[in-house]
Design a protein around this motif. Sequence first.
Motif, PDB file in Angstrom:
ATOM      1  N   GLY A   1     -30.233  -0.538  -4.084  1.00 34.64           N
ATOM      2  CA  GLY A   1     -29.196  -1.531  -3.792  1.00 34.64           C
ATOM      3  C   GLY A   1     -27.804  -1.142  -4.243  1.00 34.64           C
ATOM      4  O   GLY A   1     -27.542  -0.018  -4.684  1.00 34.64           O
ATOM      5  N   THR A   2     -26.901  -2.109  -4.158  1.00 34.92           N
ATOM      6  CA  THR A   2     -25.491  -1.910  -4.501  1.00 34.92           C
ATOM      7  C   THR A   2     -25.001  -3.081  -5.341  1.00 34.92           C
ATOM      8  O   THR A   2     -25.701  -4.078  -5.534  1.00 34.92           O
ATOM      9  N   TRP A   3     -23.754  -2.958  -5.806  1.00 31.90           N
ATOM     10  CA  TRP A   3     -23.149  -4.014  -6.615  1.00 31.90           C
ATOM     11  C   TRP A   3     -23.029  -5.313  -5.819  1.00 31.90           C
ATOM     12  O   TRP A   3     -23.301  -6.401  -6.332  1.00 31.90           O
ATOM     13  N   SER A   4     -22.658  -5.219  -4.571  1.00 34.65           N
ATOM     14  CA  SER A   4     -22.543  -6.427  -3.754  1.00 34.65           C
ATOM     15  C   SER A   4     -23.903  -7.076  -3.525  1.00 34.65           C
ATOM     16  O   SER A   4     -24.014  -8.304  -3.465  1.00 34.65           O
TER      17      SER A   4
ATOM     18  N   MET B   1     -12.383  -0.795  -3.174  1.00 33.94           N
ATOM     19  CA  MET B   1     -11.946  -1.864  -4.071  1.00 33.94           C
ATOM     20  C   MET B   1     -12.732  -3.144  -3.830  1.00 33.94           C
ATOM     21  O   MET B   1     -13.093  -3.857  -4.770  1.00 33.94           O
ATOM     22  N   GLN B   2     -13.028  -3.419  -2.567  1.00 36.10           N
ATOM     23  CA  GLN B   2     -13.804  -4.616  -2.253  1.00 36.10           C
ATOM     24  C   GLN B   2     -15.243  -4.480  -2.745  1.00 36.10           C
ATOM     25  O   GLN B   2     -15.797  -5.410  -3.345  1.00 36.10           O
ATOM     26  N   GLU B   3     -15.869  -3.328  -2.514  1.00 35.66           N
ATOM     27  CA  GLU B   3     -17.263  -3.126  -2.894  1.00 35.66           C
ATOM     28  C   GLU B   3     -17.450  -3.059  -4.411  1.00 35.66           C
ATOM     29  O   GLU B   3     -18.511  -3.428  -4.922  1.00 35.66           O
ATOM     30  N   LEU B   4     -16.431  -2.583  -5.111  1.00 32.56           N
ATOM     31  CA  LEU B   4     -16.555  -2.373  -6.553  1.00 32.56           C
ATOM     32  C   LEU B   4     -15.868  -3.459  -7.381  1.00 32.56           C
ATOM     33  O   LEU B   4     -15.883  -3.396  -8.615  1.00 32.56           O
ATOM     34  N   ASP B   5     -15.270  -4.445  -6.715  1.00 32.36           N
ATOM     35  CA  ASP B   5     -14.538  -5.500  -7.418  1.00 32.36           C
ATOM     36  C   ASP B   5     -13.405  -4.931  -8.273  1.00 32.36           C
ATOM     37  O   ASP B   5     -13.215  -5.292  -9.440  1.00 32.36           O
ATOM     38  N   VAL B   6     -12.664  -4.013  -7.680  1.00 30.27           N
ATOM     39  CA  VAL B   6     -11.509  -3.409  -8.350  1.00 30.27           C
ATOM     40  C   VAL B   6     -10.246  -4.002  -7.735  1.00 30.27           C
ATOM     41  O   VAL B   6     -10.152  -4.156  -6.515  1.00 30.27           O
ATOM     42  N   THR B   7      -9.272  -4.322  -8.584  1.00 32.59           N
ATOM     43  CA  THR B   7      -8.117  -5.080  -8.100  1.00 32.59           C
ATOM     44  C   THR B   7      -6.930  -4.224  -7.683  1.00 32.59           C
ATOM     45  O   THR B   7      -6.058  -4.695  -6.951  1.00 32.59           O
ATOM     46  N   ASN B   8      -6.861  -2.960  -8.126  1.00 32.35           N
ATOM     47  CA  ASN B   8      -5.709  -2.131  -7.763  1.00 32.35           C
ATOM     48  C   ASN B   8      -6.103  -0.666  -7.643  1.00 32.35           C
ATOM     49  O   ASN B   8      -7.169  -0.242  -8.113  1.00 32.35           O
ATOM     50  N   VAL B   9      -5.222   0.101  -7.023  1.00 36.04           N
ATOM     51  CA  VAL B   9      -5.499   1.510  -6.739  1.00 36.04           C
ATOM     52  C   VAL B   9      -5.625   2.320  -8.018  1.00 36.04           C
ATOM     53  O   VAL B   9      -6.494   3.198  -8.123  1.00 36.04           O
ATOM     54  N   ARG B  10      -4.783   2.057  -8.988  1.00 31.80           N
ATOM     55  CA  ARG B  10      -4.842   2.817 -10.246  1.00 31.80           C
ATOM     56  C   ARG B  10      -6.213   2.656 -10.910  1.00 31.80           C
ATOM     57  O   ARG B  10      -6.820   3.638 -11.366  1.00 31.80           O
ATOM     58  N   GLU B  11      -6.695   1.438 -10.963  1.00 36.31           N
ATOM     59  CA  GLU B  11      -8.008   1.183 -11.565  1.00 36.31           C
ATOM     60  C   GLU B  11      -9.112   1.883 -10.769  1.00 36.31           C
ATOM     61  O   GLU B  11     -10.047   2.444 -11.342  1.00 36.31           O
TER      62      GLU B  11
END
Length: 247
Positions: A72-75, A116-126
């Motif tokens: 599976g995946t995070w989502s 970013m959507q799949e990993l729940d990351v809010t910005n490019v730097r992160e």
Amino acid sequence: MDIEQKQAEHIDYFVKQASTLNGSALTNLVVEATSHPSLFAFSEILSLPNLLQLEGTENSVYLDLLRLFAHGTWSAYKSNAGRLPQLVPDQVLKLKQLTVLTLADTSKELPYDQLMQELDVTNVRELEDFLINECMYVGIVRGKLDQFKRCFEVQFAAGRDLRPGQLGNMLQTLTDWLTTSDNLLVSIQEKIKWADMMSDLDKKHRKDVEERVDEVKKSLSLKKLQTVSRPTLTSEGMRRSTLNLVE
């Protein structure tokens, strides 16, 4: 030591540990295995008979959790979080790493927005920090961060556990590839045979031409010799011949 060798060692360790446990004692092992920073394959553990005996018991959610980490995946976890054990931070990190591997298996150019959507990351730097420090540095993927195109170009990604039914599809794909390769080989062999035949014909034609040229040369040389050896009359001889005719 490459990642495949590390995987083999960690898998062997957890398989041996799990083989000695039963019931609720296996739940801690599942948490430990899914939290381990260098373990990314779980099918061998998942196939152990004593672990499969958790099915239908009060601890069956840990069997489901291990299946999620295998395929599976995070989502997928977020969609089923209500019926699965709560994850510790190391498990969250691991599942997000596995999510990157799944995405890398479907495409070699992963848009930042999708990641970013799949990993729940809010910005490019992160996101880039995660890909560099938690994926590329760990060795599970290699690639290039393209800030201009806003995508991650995948050059290598470690494989995940095969999903149920996936092995049959892979075997069929390999069978089709072998069939195509065999047909291509036959076609190449036929072309080589045709080329050899044309080469032989060309050699024969050249030999025939060379033989005809030799014959012409010999014929011309013979005529030249005949011309040179034919007797010729001198002026004195012509005069005597004329006198003889008069007399």
